[in-house]
Scaffold this motif. Structure first.
Motif, PDB file in Angstrom:
ATOM      1  N   ASP A 136       2.544 -36.971  -8.626  1.00 29.02           N
ATOM      2  CA  ASP A 136       3.010 -38.078  -9.463  1.00 29.02           C
ATOM      3  C   ASP A 136       4.218 -38.783  -8.855  1.00 29.02           C
ATOM      4  N   LEU A 137       4.519 -38.472  -7.583  1.00 36.49           N
ATOM      5  CA  LEU A 137       5.634 -39.113  -6.887  1.00 36.49           C
ATOM      6  C   LEU A 137       5.130 -40.260  -6.017  1.00 36.49           C
ATOM      7  N   VAL A 138       5.819 -41.392  -6.072  1.00 34.90           N
ATOM      8  CA  VAL A 138       5.519 -42.540  -5.215  1.00 34.90           C
ATOM      9  C   VAL A 138       6.825 -42.969  -4.558  1.00 34.90           C
ATOM     10  N   VAL A 139       6.803 -43.106  -3.238  1.00 38.50           N
ATOM     11  CA  VAL A 139       7.992 -43.503  -2.492  1.00 38.50           C
ATOM     12  C   VAL A 139       7.653 -44.717  -1.644  1.00 38.50           C
ATOM     13  N   SER A 140       8.469 -45.769  -1.756  1.00 40.65           N
ATOM     14  CA  SER A 140       8.276 -46.981  -0.960  1.00 40.65           C
ATOM     15  C   SER A 140       9.466 -47.163  -0.031  1.00 40.65           C
ATOM     16  N   PRO A 141       9.338 -46.770   1.245  1.00 44.24           N
ATOM     17  CA  PRO A 141      10.450 -46.966   2.192  1.00 44.24           C
ATOM     18  C   PRO A 141      10.848 -48.440   2.336  1.00 44.24           C
ATOM     19  N   ALA A 142       9.878 -49.339   2.308  1.00 46.57           N
ATOM     20  CA  ALA A 142      10.179 -50.753   2.483  1.00 46.57           C
ATOM     21  C   ALA A 142      11.049 -51.285   1.343  1.00 46.57           C
ATOM     22  N   ARG A 143      10.777 -50.834   0.124  1.00 45.66           N
ATOM     23  CA  ARG A 143      11.535 -51.293  -1.049  1.00 45.66           C
ATOM     24  C   ARG A 143      12.698 -50.371  -1.361  1.00 45.66           C
ATOM     25  N   HIS A 144      12.794 -49.266  -0.635  1.00 47.70           N
ATOM     26  CA  HIS A 144      13.843 -48.278  -0.866  1.00 47.70           C
ATOM     27  C   HIS A 144      13.863 -47.859  -2.340  1.00 47.70           C
ATOM     28  N   SER A 145      12.652 -47.599  -2.851  1.00 47.02           N
ATOM     29  CA  SER A 145      12.499 -47.247  -4.264  1.00 47.02           C
ATOM     30  C   SER A 145      11.531 -46.077  -4.396  1.00 47.02           C
ATOM     31  N   ALA A 146      11.695 -45.340  -5.494  1.00 43.39           N
ATOM     32  CA  ALA A 146      10.820 -44.198  -5.751  1.00 43.39           C
ATOM     33  C   ALA A 146      10.562 -44.093  -7.247  1.00 43.39           C
ATOM     34  N   TRP A 147       9.377 -43.574  -7.575  1.00 48.99           N
ATOM     35  CA  TRP A 147       8.984 -43.424  -8.963  1.00 48.99           C
ATOM     36  C   TRP A 147       8.375 -42.044  -9.168  1.00 48.99           C
ATOM     37  N   ARG A 148       8.525 -41.517 -10.389  1.00 46.74           N
ATOM     38  CA  ARG A 148       7.801 -40.303 -10.759  1.00 46.74           C
ATOM     39  C   ARG A 148       7.102 -40.553 -12.076  1.00 46.74           C
ATOM     40  N   ASP A 149       5.799 -40.340 -12.046  1.00 39.52           N
ATOM     41  CA  ASP A 149       4.968 -40.583 -13.222  1.00 39.52           C
ATOM     42  C   ASP A 149       5.183 -42.002 -13.756  1.00 39.52           C
ATOM     43  N   GLY A 150       5.343 -42.949 -12.828  1.00 41.12           N
ATOM     44  CA  GLY A 150       5.478 -44.352 -13.196  1.00 41.12           C
ATOM     45  C   GLY A 150       6.876 -44.772 -13.585  1.00 41.12           C
ATOM     46  N   ILE A 199      20.061 -31.469  -2.431  1.00 42.71           N
ATOM     47  CA  ILE A 199      18.805 -30.989  -3.003  1.00 42.71           C
ATOM     48  C   ILE A 199      18.983 -30.740  -4.498  1.00 42.71           C
ATOM     49  N   ARG A 200      20.111 -30.166  -4.893  1.00 42.72           N
ATOM     50  CA  ARG A 200      20.379 -29.944  -6.330  1.00 42.72           C
ATOM     51  C   ARG A 200      20.412 -31.258  -7.091  1.00 42.72           C
ATOM     52  N   ARG A 201      21.123 -32.236  -6.538  1.00 36.39           N
ATOM     53  CA  ARG A 201      21.203 -33.538  -7.204  1.00 36.39           C
ATOM     54  C   ARG A 201      19.837 -34.202  -7.283  1.00 36.39           C
ATOM     55  N   LEU A 202      19.066 -34.085  -6.200  1.00 38.00           N
ATOM     56  CA  LEU A 202      17.733 -34.686  -6.181  1.00 38.00           C
ATOM     57  C   LEU A 202      16.832 -34.033  -7.217  1.00 38.00           C
ATOM     58  N   ARG A 203      16.894 -32.712  -7.335  1.00 32.88           N
ATOM     59  CA  ARG A 203      16.072 -32.008  -8.317  1.00 32.88           C
ATOM     60  C   ARG A 203      16.371 -32.478  -9.733  1.00 32.88           C
ATOM     61  N   ILE A 204      17.649 -32.652 -10.042  1.00 34.31           N
ATOM     62  CA  ILE A 204      18.031 -33.109 -11.378  1.00 34.31           C
ATOM     63  C   ILE A 204      17.416 -34.475 -11.674  1.00 34.31           C
ATOM     64  N   LYS A 205      17.476 -35.369 -10.704  1.00 28.87           N
ATOM     65  CA  LYS A 205      16.943 -36.716 -10.912  1.00 28.87           C
ATOM     66  C   LYS A 205      15.417 -36.734 -10.952  1.00 28.87           C
ATOM     67  N   LEU A 206      14.779 -35.849 -10.188  1.00 33.59           N
ATOM     68  CA  LEU A 206      13.321 -35.782 -10.205  1.00 33.59           C
ATOM     69  C   LEU A 206      12.794 -35.276 -11.547  1.00 33.59           C
ATOM     70  N   MET A 207      13.587 -34.469 -12.237  1.00 35.01           N
ATOM     71  CA  MET A 207      13.151 -33.903 -13.521  1.00 35.01           C
ATOM     72  C   MET A 207      13.796 -34.593 -14.715  1.00 35.01           C
ATOM     73  N   GLU A 208      14.415 -35.751 -14.456  1.00 34.50           N
ATOM     74  CA  GLU A 208      15.111 -36.479 -15.520  1.00 34.50           C
ATOM     75  C   GLU A 208      14.182 -36.856 -16.662  1.00 34.50           C
ATOM     76  N   PHE A 209      12.935 -37.192 -16.352  1.00 33.79           N
ATOM     77  CA  PHE A 209      11.982 -37.616 -17.387  1.00 33.79           C
ATOM     78  C   PHE A 209      10.985 -36.511 -17.726  1.00 33.79           C
ATOM     79  N   GLY A 210      11.306 -35.262 -17.338  1.00 30.95           N
ATOM     80  CA  GLY A 210      10.406 -34.148 -17.618  1.00 30.95           C
ATOM     81  C   GLY A 210       9.569 -33.791 -16.392  1.00 30.95           C
TER      82      GLY A 210
END
Length: 227
Positions: A136-150, A199-210
């Protein structure tokens, strides 16, 4: 991912030991003991990657590598040497090496570097701005953006670079040393737990929406996004 490897190393005992260690990861290997024969072999035979010693008889590793790149042979190359000084590392990378390791080589880390290198080469050869999708992860290097589950992830620049590196090599371990080199451009181990903190900070943000934590810690090696 099983790879076909060429090990270019004039120390027969070391080359055989390294080949046997890498075969435990499912790789096939061929050993060549001098630069001239290696040059001929690489030009006529397909290998997924080359592990190249810097100091070789007939043609040294740097000269061989320059020749390969001049002839547009783009096979991924990890240069291997007992020389750990920055000058030798820079010379190897400027000659066209994709990565650089110092002897004695840890086989698990070398395997991780090989896997990441081959995956990255395939990704780069497709399109540098290609959108990456893993679960459910989408990463766009060109847009420097990432989404999880939309849902958009609010990542700082370095957090995004760490995530992109992990997603690019999904299913393959990315070592701490590899992250330090590719995200921070460090060729040394900092005194702080820099990687662990991000990695800790990234994990928190990846699970921000569950959702479950998609980052797997591989003790003693590094981190991996579930593929």
């Amino acid at each position: 991912m099983s790879l076909s490897l060429l090990i270019v190393e004039d120390d027969e005992e070391l080359a055989t030991q390294l080949g046997e260690q890498l075969s435990l990861f499912g790789h096939r290997y061929t050993i060549i003991g001098d630069g001239r024969r290696a040059n001929q072999m690489i030009a006529t035979t397909h290998f997924d990657a080359v592990i190249l010693d810097r100091i070789l008889p007939m043609i040294d590793g740097v000269t061989l590598l320059k020749s390969l790149r001049q002839h547009n042979i783009l096979t991924p190359v990890i240069m291997m040497t007992a020389l750990g000084q920055s000058r030798q590392k820079v010379e190897g990378l400027e000659s066209g090496a994709d990565d650089y390791v110092v002897k004695p080589v840890d086989p698990a880390e070398l395997n991780a570097r090989l896997q990441a290198l081959v995956r990255a080469r395939g990704w780069t050869d497709n399109r540098a701005d290609e959108t990456l999708r893993v679960g459910d992860l989408v990463v766009s290097p060109a847009r420097h953006s990432a989404w999880r589950d939309g849902k958009a992830l609010r990542l700082q620049k370095t957090e995004f670079k760490v995530l992109a590196e992990l997603v690019r090599h999904a299913g393959t371990p990315v070592t701490r040393a590899m992250l330090l080199e590719r995200v921070w451009n460090y060729d040394f181990e900092p005194a702080t737990n820099l990687v662990e903190a991000y990695i800790r900070r990234l994990r928190i943000k990846l699970m921000e929406f569950g959702g479950d934590d998609p980052v797997v810690t591989i003790r003693g090696l590094g981190y991996m996004i579930r593929g």
